[in-house]
Design a protein around this motif. Structure first.
Motif: not given
Length: 589
Positions: A495-523
């Motif tokens: 999933x993260x790779x999909x976002x990196x490919x779609x939003x090229x040039x975006x900091x990978x750490x930001x995408x990692x952080x979004x995954x953490x936030x979404x999973x925290x919401x789901x938890x």
């Protein structure tokens, strides 16, 4: 039973003048060589003994049990599958491959040799195609249809499994099968593996080619028998199409072993007088000789390439179980891609993207048996007509093309009342009930209609949203006939790779952080006793399309317009919690 005409009650009428197929003797001789090696060991390409139990077991583990190791061509995948095996194992695979292609017109001779010896291109061994097999390749006897092109892996797997199965019998039973065409047919049909009716029919023919007809399309056999018995032969059908075809053969042959030509001339005009000759006769796909590109053109890897975030092993497990049960349900939280995945799993099950072999319907509270199975419909003249619904229509199509799996996708499976919509189909869908002995009368029967059973190659996949409490519960009788798979939200590396490919040039750490936030919401959702894991937010909500302008704008819009309204439904009496979760998702975006 012997394979001569004394085993068959003769047809006591003058034979119809007809043409005969070219001599099948070259194929018979070559097949006998290969099947002799399967029984006694040895090799047709060398003077080594490669048909051994140990080599067969190696092929089971390296080839049969590794169905999708990459998305590459068949030959490239074969290199990976056979990596590290001995030259003798490669020889064995090549000879089994020769057996699979031996009688078919599907590929030219040069392509058959190239295909069979592809397993030997990395082997340091001398080999030679025997003159008998070379001659057989010059005299193919039937067109195998689409399955011999797009289901090559499955067919080869069945052949490998058959050889291992054959060797589990004592020599007396093996000898009986090699002497008795019906014992041989039983052994072929009972061997493990996927159904592959054309391949099994081919193997049945190769074992006793002077008894079984060189026709592998089951629906063609049935049409021929129905046309000839009793109208042409004056005899009542025996109920066994192979016996009936043998009776016709012995009636019409000029020399022992002749094969009447049912695909040209006067015989064809009897069994399909209003049809244009089409030996292939397959749905929605044309397979030309040497069209090697059609092999497994849609696989598990294709699903991942299309954008699935699930692992190949997880998808393969679903398909394997689907083959066993014929019926599965994909269930999960909203946005886990159930409908998207169901259709792609169907194509991977088939082995090709044959749209006509997949039919989708959607259940709703008003869906009835009359809508889905069969019911009365008003016609333009004001009369009522008994009309088949999508299930019976697709079952009939599957029956016409038994080599190709046919799939019914039922979206929102539990939004209606599945038990009511299915009726007696609930019993007939069961894998063990798909035979004439377990056929049932339907709620609405046509005049003189026989009891109904569903074909082996009809598969069903339902999708269920587990979060909607308004949906009907699935009863235990239905659950027993379906295998259920939970689809989890996938905020993983894919999933993260999909976002990196779609939003090229975006900091990978930001995408990692979004995954953490979404999973925290789901938890947090999963931990709420009034909600639970079924109410988590799936990855489909957070997977961008081409129209997404940039990460921040897109993510904010998703949260505000899709996720936040959902959360306010969940926590309708706790707006502060919703505000906290939304703020956490959008902080710093």
């Amino acid at each position: 039973m012997t394979t001569d005409s004394t085993a068959i009650t003769p047809i006591d009428l003058p034979p119809i003048p007809c043409s005969h197929r070219p001599s099948e003797e070259p194929v018979r001789v070559a097949a006998a060589m290969l099947l002799h090696a399967a029984r006694y060991g040895g090799s047709v390409l060398t003077d080594r003994d490669v048909w051994t139990d140990a080599n067969i077991d190696t092929l089971i583990s390296h080839f049969v049990n590794q169905p999708d190791v990459s998305g590459k061509s068949f030959d490239d995948k074969l290199d990976i599958q056979l990596d590290g095996v001995s030259d003798d194992v490669r020889l064995l695979f090549a000879e089994i491959y020769l057996l699979q292609m031996l009688p078919t017109m599907q590929f030219h001779k040069a392509t058959k040799i190239k295909n069979a010896t592809s397993a030997l291109r990395n082997a340091g061994i001398d080999y030679q195609i025997p003159a008998e097999i070379d001659e057989a390749f010059d005299h193919p006897v039937f067109w195998g249809g689409v399955a011999f092109a797009v289901r090559r892996f499955q067919q080869l797997s069945v052949l490998i499994e058959f050889v291992r199965y054959l060797r589990t019998f004592p020599e007396t039973e093996i000898a009986a099968a090699y002497d008795d065409p019906f014992a041989w047919r039983t052994m072929v049909n009972n061997a493990p593996g996927t159904s592959e009716p054309s391949l099994r029919s081919c193997l049945t023919f190769l074992g006793h080619p002077k008894f079984f007809m060189s026709i592998v399309a089951g629906h063609h056999k049935k049409q021929i028998v129905e046309a000839f018995f009793p109208a042409v032969t004056g005899c009542v059908s025996t109920g066994d199409v192979d016996v009936d075809l043998a009776k016709i053969r012995y009636w019409l042959q000029e020399e022992p072993g002749d094969t009447p030509d049912f695909y040209h001339g006067p015989l064809e005009s009897i069994w399909r007088p209003d049809e244009v000759a089409d030996i292939d006769d397959v749905p929605a796909v044309t397979t030309e000789p040497d069209d090697d590109r059609r092999e497994s053109s849609y696989t598990v890897e294709s699903i991942i390439e299309d954008g699935a975030f699930h692992s190949a092993s997880e998808l393969r497990d679903i398909i394997t179980r689907w083959h066993e049960t014929r019926n599965i349900v994909l269930q999960g939280a909203p946005g886990t891609g159930k409908t998207w995945l169901a259709r792609r799993l169907a194509f991977a099950l088939i082995g090709d993207r044959i749209d006509d072999a997949v039919r989708s319907v959607q259940f709703h509270p008003g869906t009835s048996y009359e809508d889905f199975v069969r019911g009365w419909r008003p016609g333009g003249d004001g009369t009522l007509t008994l009309v088949d619904g999508p299930l019976l229509e697709h079952a009939e199509r599957a029956r016409q093309y038994p080599d190709i799996p046919h799939v019914v996708v039922i979206e929102e499976f539990n939004r209606g009342n599945p038990g009511q919509a299915l009726g007696e189909m609930l019993t007939l869908l069961e894998r063990s009930k798909r035979n004439p002995a377990d056929a049932l009368e339907l709620t609405y029967m046509r005049e003189a209609e026989l009891a109904v059973f569903l074909p082996e190659n009809l598969y069903v996949v339902g999708t269920m949203n587990t979060a909607d409490r308004s949906l009907a519960l699935v009863d235990f009788a239905l659950r027993r006939r379906f295998a259920f798979f939970d689809l989890e939200p996938q905020f993983n590396d894919a999933w993260k790779q999909c976002l990196r490919a779609r939003f090229r040039g975006v900091d990978a750490d930001l995408i990692d952080e979004l995954a953490v936030r979404i999973m925290a919401m789901n938890d947090q959702i999963a931990a709420d006793l009034s909600l639970g894991p079924s109410f988590r937010i799936g990855h489909a909500y957070f997977t961008p399309g081409l129209e997404a302008p940039d990460l921040a704008t897109w993510f904010t819009a998703v949260v505000r317009s899709s996720v936040e309204p959902q959360l306010r439904e969940y926590w309708h009496d706790d707006p502060a919690t919703v505000n906290d979760v939304v703020d956490s998702l959008l902080s710093g975006i």
